[in-house]
Design a protein around this motif. Structure first.
Motif, mmCIF file in Angstrom:
data_model
loop_
_atom_site.group_PDB
_atom_site.id
_atom_site.type_symbol
_atom_site.label_atom_id
_atom_site.label_comp_id
_atom_site.label_asym_id
_atom_site.label_seq_id
_atom_site.Cartn_x
_atom_site.Cartn_y
_atom_site.Cartn_z
ATOM 1 N N GLY A 5 0.474 3.526 4.583
ATOM 2 C CA GLY A 5 -0.398 4.588 4.402
ATOM 3 C C GLY A 5 -0.812 4.646 2.890
ATOM 4 N N LYS A 6 -1.547 5.857 2.920
ATOM 5 C CA LYS A 6 -1.963 6.191 1.487
ATOM 6 C C LYS A 6 -0.698 5.966 0.547
ATOM 7 N N ARG A 7 -1.057 5.377 -0.544
ATOM 8 C CA ARG A 7 0.081 5.276 -1.691
ATOM 9 C C ARG A 7 -0.628 5.431 -3.000
ATOM 10 N N PRO A 8 -0.989 6.581 -3.222
ATOM 11 C CA PRO A 8 -1.675 7.222 -4.564
ATOM 12 C C PRO A 8 -0.732 7.074 -5.630
ATOM 13 N N ILE A 9 -1.043 7.032 -6.853
ATOM 14 C CA ILE A 9 -0.312 7.013 -8.249
ATOM 15 C C ILE A 9 -0.721 8.258 -8.912
ATOM 16 N N ASP A 10 -1.099 9.341 -8.253
ATOM 17 C CA ASP A 10 -1.275 10.656 -9.109
ATOM 18 C C ASP A 10 -0.108 11.175 -9.778
ATOM 19 N N LEU A 11 1.224 10.923 -9.342
ATOM 20 C CA LEU A 11 2.347 11.496 -9.838
ATOM 21 C C LEU A 11 2.652 10.413 -11.246
ATOM 22 N N HIS A 12 2.470 9.310 -11.169
ATOM 23 C CA HIS A 12 2.494 8.496 -12.050
ATOM 24 C C HIS A 12 1.597 8.869 -13.505
ATOM 25 N N ALA B 115 9.851 13.675 -5.648
ATOM 26 C CA ALA B 115 11.017 13.044 -6.513
ATOM 27 C C ALA B 115 10.432 11.544 -6.261
ATOM 28 N N SER B 116 9.250 11.009 -6.691
ATOM 29 C CA SER B 116 8.678 9.669 -6.513
ATOM 30 C C SER B 116 9.550 8.782 -7.234
ATOM 31 N N VAL B 117 9.994 7.610 -6.649
ATOM 32 C CA VAL B 117 10.829 6.617 -7.269
ATOM 33 C C VAL B 117 9.986 6.009 -8.342
ATOM 34 N N ARG C 49 16.508 9.862 -7.327
ATOM 35 C CA ARG C 49 18.134 9.735 -7.708
ATOM 36 C C ARG C 49 18.435 8.508 -7.043
ATOM 37 N N GLU C 50 17.291 7.551 -6.788
ATOM 38 C CA GLU C 50 17.695 6.257 -5.878
ATOM 39 C C GLU C 50 18.627 5.663 -6.807
ATOM 40 N N PRO C 51 19.477 4.538 -6.501
ATOM 41 C CA PRO C 51 20.367 4.113 -7.079
ATOM 42 C C PRO C 51 19.805 3.027 -8.126
ATOM 43 N N ILE D 31 9.000 10.049 4.484
ATOM 44 C CA ILE D 31 8.429 9.382 3.155
ATOM 45 C C ILE D 31 7.061 9.143 3.178
ATOM 46 N N PHE D 32 6.750 8.304 4.032
ATOM 47 C CA PHE D 32 5.389 7.599 4.260
ATOM 48 C C PHE D 32 4.687 7.892 5.428
ATOM 49 N N GLU D 33 3.213 7.822 5.323
ATOM 50 C CA GLU D 33 2.561 8.654 6.387
ATOM 51 C C GLU D 33 2.419 7.557 7.631
ATOM 52 N N ASN D 34 2.514 6.295 7.428
ATOM 53 C CA ASN D 34 2.374 5.433 8.386
ATOM 54 C C ASN D 34 3.456 4.222 8.359
ATOM 55 N N ARG D 35 4.464 4.533 8.775
ATOM 56 C CA ARG D 35 5.568 3.586 8.532
ATOM 57 C C ARG D 35 6.078 3.057 9.733
ATOM 58 N N PHE D 36 5.303 3.218 11.053
ATOM 59 C CA PHE D 36 5.787 2.707 12.493
ATOM 60 C C PHE D 36 5.075 1.690 12.934
HETATM 61 C C1 UD1 Z 1 9.842 2.567 -3.766
HETATM 62 C C2 UD1 Z 1 10.430 1.521 -3.294
HETATM 63 C C3 UD1 Z 1 10.113 1.409 -1.713
HETATM 64 C C4 UD1 Z 1 10.547 2.635 -1.068
HETATM 65 C C5 UD1 Z 1 10.037 3.776 -1.881
HETATM 66 C C6 UD1 Z 1 10.857 5.381 -1.194
HETATM 67 C C7 UD1 Z 1 10.312 -0.153 -4.936
HETATM 68 C C8 UD1 Z 1 9.520 -1.058 -5.430
HETATM 69 N N1 UD1 Z 1 9.524 0.194 -3.949
HETATM 70 O O1 UD1 Z 1 8.442 2.879 -3.543
HETATM 71 O O2 UD1 Z 1 10.977 0.176 -1.419
HETATM 72 O O3 UD1 Z 1 10.149 2.816 0.219
HETATM 73 O O4 UD1 Z 1 10.435 3.828 -3.297
HETATM 74 O O5 UD1 Z 1 12.173 4.999 -1.305
HETATM 75 O O6 UD1 Z 1 11.130 0.440 -5.721
HETATM 76 N N2 UD1 Z 1 3.353 9.336 -3.714
HETATM 77 C C9 UD1 Z 1 2.397 9.930 -4.161
HETATM 78 N N3 UD1 Z 1 1.838 9.926 -5.396
HETATM 79 C C10 UD1 Z 1 2.360 9.081 -6.404
HETATM 80 C C11 UD1 Z 1 3.686 8.416 -5.964
HETATM 81 C C12 UD1 Z 1 3.915 8.397 -4.763
HETATM 82 O O7 UD1 Z 1 2.051 10.760 -3.419
HETATM 83 O O8 UD1 Z 1 1.978 9.159 -7.333
HETATM 84 C C13 UD1 Z 1 3.915 9.512 -2.534
HETATM 85 C C14 UD1 Z 1 3.760 7.799 -1.889
HETATM 86 O O9 UD1 Z 1 2.469 8.026 -1.248
HETATM 87 C C15 UD1 Z 1 4.898 8.059 -0.757
HETATM 88 C C16 UD1 Z 1 6.021 9.031 -1.418
HETATM 89 O O10 UD1 Z 1 5.465 9.476 -2.364
HETATM 90 O O11 UD1 Z 1 4.457 8.648 0.453
HETATM 91 C C17 UD1 Z 1 6.985 8.184 -1.896
HETATM 92 O O12 UD1 Z 1 6.746 7.312 -2.707
HETATM 93 P P1 UD1 Z 1 7.587 6.551 -4.046
HETATM 94 O O13 UD1 Z 1 9.078 7.357 -4.099
HETATM 95 O O14 UD1 Z 1 6.688 6.718 -5.347
HETATM 96 O O15 UD1 Z 1 7.760 5.236 -3.720
HETATM 97 P P2 UD1 Z 1 7.536 3.819 -4.464
HETATM 98 O O16 UD1 Z 1 7.823 4.009 -5.717
HETATM 99 O O17 UD1 Z 1 6.185 3.331 -4.069
#
Ligand code: UD1
Length: 426
Positions: free
Chosen positions: A119-126, A161-163, A187-189, A326-331
């Motif tokens: 699904g959409k994976r934006p980087i706005d939080l980064h 809490a984006s990883v 807080r992922e390990p 967590i993700f919009e299209n993970r099925f």
């Molecule tokens: C990481 C993991 C991935 C795991 C995910 C969630 C790595 C390399 N990948 O991915 O295996 O499935 O964590 O545990 O470590 N989002 C936004 N804007 C942003 C960033 C994220 O809207 O700027 C959204 C994403 O679209 C998604 C959700 O936040 O829906 C989770 O994303 P995020 O926690 O950032 O996962 P990744 O770091 O991409």
């Protein structure tokens, strides 16, 4: 074209080691680019995402090589600040070079990252995080670029809490003058593993209940570090054993990072015991429905385990509802799982699984990494032969998948077939 050929139906028995965590080693490799020295990483998985990240480091001017089971990165010669599409497009974690290069060079340009199509994976939080530290950021259709004359410490509150955004913020904060606080950090390990690596390299980082504090500005040296075990690989082999039945011991792992998955497998009837760094699962392959499953950020049920647990439960007695938050299209794996005779439907972020008595072999295609692993599990517990295409997605994240399953008695092997033959069968 390479496919996986699987003949299912046999129980799994034996003992295998778990590899180092993909989602740890990738941010740690990006962090090596912030160090002004040589880093040696042990317990690194031999997967294509690692190979691609080593290529990124090389194209930035680092020496990056595999020696035995270790990776060695010398970032003293790092001179580049651009990550080309050729590599960035293959993996999501390439976005972490924004923060790493900003900290090291004051400048970074990366082609927009790839990774699994969930699904959409934006980087706005980064971007929000980097801007809070004083970076100017420009995002085009195909790239993101940031630069800063000086980076200053700041307070970053992540709305989610984006990883990846948490990791990028940590890396950029290392190049800041002063203190940075990240609120609502993931807080992922694997983030804990990144922090332990950085501390070993000389960083001062504090962590307390979703808040991370980084004292920036001090140059980091190289270090020697051992990457934590992969909790999703662990979950994958446990799920395979749960689905097929048998008695499997996983070595060099850590069940404490996987409690929600262990709870589900226990609730479905498996016996799981932990001792030191081993996990043992015993079961007869006959599972009951464990109750609803909803993915959530750590310490909740991991989204990366959703597809593989679903595959394990396809022959359960009863019904299980899944909610993916967590993700919009993970099925995407569901359409393929149905080809084995599974009764799974979904709408939006909810899926419903009704257990069936038996699965049959099928020709299927992996569309993403964990969905691909789910197809392997379904094939292992289906009667007859299955063929799985899209192997490159699985190789992104599993070190010696077929080899490890063979040790457990799984009838699985890579086979080369002409591409047109695949299209005739799928
Ligand atoms: C990481 C993991 C991935 C795991 C995910 C969630 C790595 C390399 N990948 O991915 O295996 O499935 O964590 O545990 O470590 N989002 C936004 N804007 C942003 C960033 C994220 O809207 O700027 C959204 C994403 O679209 C998604 C959700 O936040 O829906 C989770 O994303 P995020 O926690 O950032 O996962 P990744 O770091 O991409």
């Amino acid at each position: 074209m390479q496919i996986l050929s699987v003949r299912g139906g046999a129980p799994l028995r034996g003992s295998i080691p778990v590899s180092g965590a993909k989602n740890s080693v990738l941010p740690i490799l990006a962090a090596c680019a912030v160090c002004r020295g040589v880093s040696v990483l042990h317990n690194c998985p031999d997967i294509s995402d690692v190979g691609d990240t080593l290529e990124i480091l090389r194209c930035l001017g680092c020496r990056a090589e595999k020696r035995g089971g270790a990776l060695i990165v010398d970032a003293r010669t790092l001179c580049g600040w651009q990550v080309p599409a050729q590599y960035a497009g293959r993996l999501r974690s390439s976005v972490l070079f924004l923060g790493a290069l900003l900290a090291h060079m004051g400048r970074a340009r990366i082609a927009l990252p790839g990774g699994c199509p969930l699904g959409k994976r934006p980087i706005d939080l980064h971007i929000l995080a980097l801007q809070a530290l004083g970076a100017q950021v420009a995002v085009g259709q195909h790239f993101a670029e940031c630069r800063a004359e000086t980076l200053h410490g700041g307070r970053i509150r992540l709305p989610f809490a984006s990883v990846g955004a948490t990791e990028n913020a940590i890396l950029a904060a290392l190049g800041c003058e002063g203190t940075t606080v990240i609120e609502n950090a993931a807080r992922e390990p694997e983030i804990g593993d990144l922090i332990r690596f950085l501390r070993a390299a000389g960083a001062q980082i504090g962590e307390c209940g979703g808040e991370i504090t980084i004292q920036g500005g001090a140059p980091l040296h190289g270090t020697t570090y051992t990457v934590m075990p992969d909790r999703i690989e662990t979950a994958t082999y446990l799920c395979a054993a749960a689905a097929c039945g048998g008695d499997v011991t996983l070595r060099m792992t850590d069940g404490r990072t996987l409690l929600p998955v262990l709870d589900v497998l226990r609730a479905s009837g498996c016996e799981i015991t932990q001792s030191g760094d081993t996990l043992r699962l015993c079961g007869d392959g006959s599972l009951r429905a464990p109750g609803a499953i909803e993915t959530a950020p750590y310490p909740g049920f991991p989204t990366d385990a959703q597809a593989i647990v679903m595959a394990a439960l396809l022959r359960e007695r009863g019904r299980t509802e899944f909610t993916e938050t967590i993700f919009e299209n993970r099925f995407r794996h569901i359409a393929e799982l149905r080809k084995f005779g599974a009764a799974v439907t979904f709408s939006g972020r909810r899926a419903q699984l009704d257990g069936v008595a038996a699965l049959h072999g099928a020709n299927v295609r992996a569309e993403d990494l964990r969905g691909g692993a789910a197809l392997v599990i379904a094939a292992l517990c289906a009667d007859g032969e299955s063929r799985i295409a899209g192997v490159k997605h699985i190789l992104r994240g599993y070190d010696t998948l077929a080899g490890k399953l063979q040790i457990l008695g799984g009838d699985i092997k890579y086979v080369e077939i002409p591409e047109e033959m695949l299209y005739n069968t799928l």
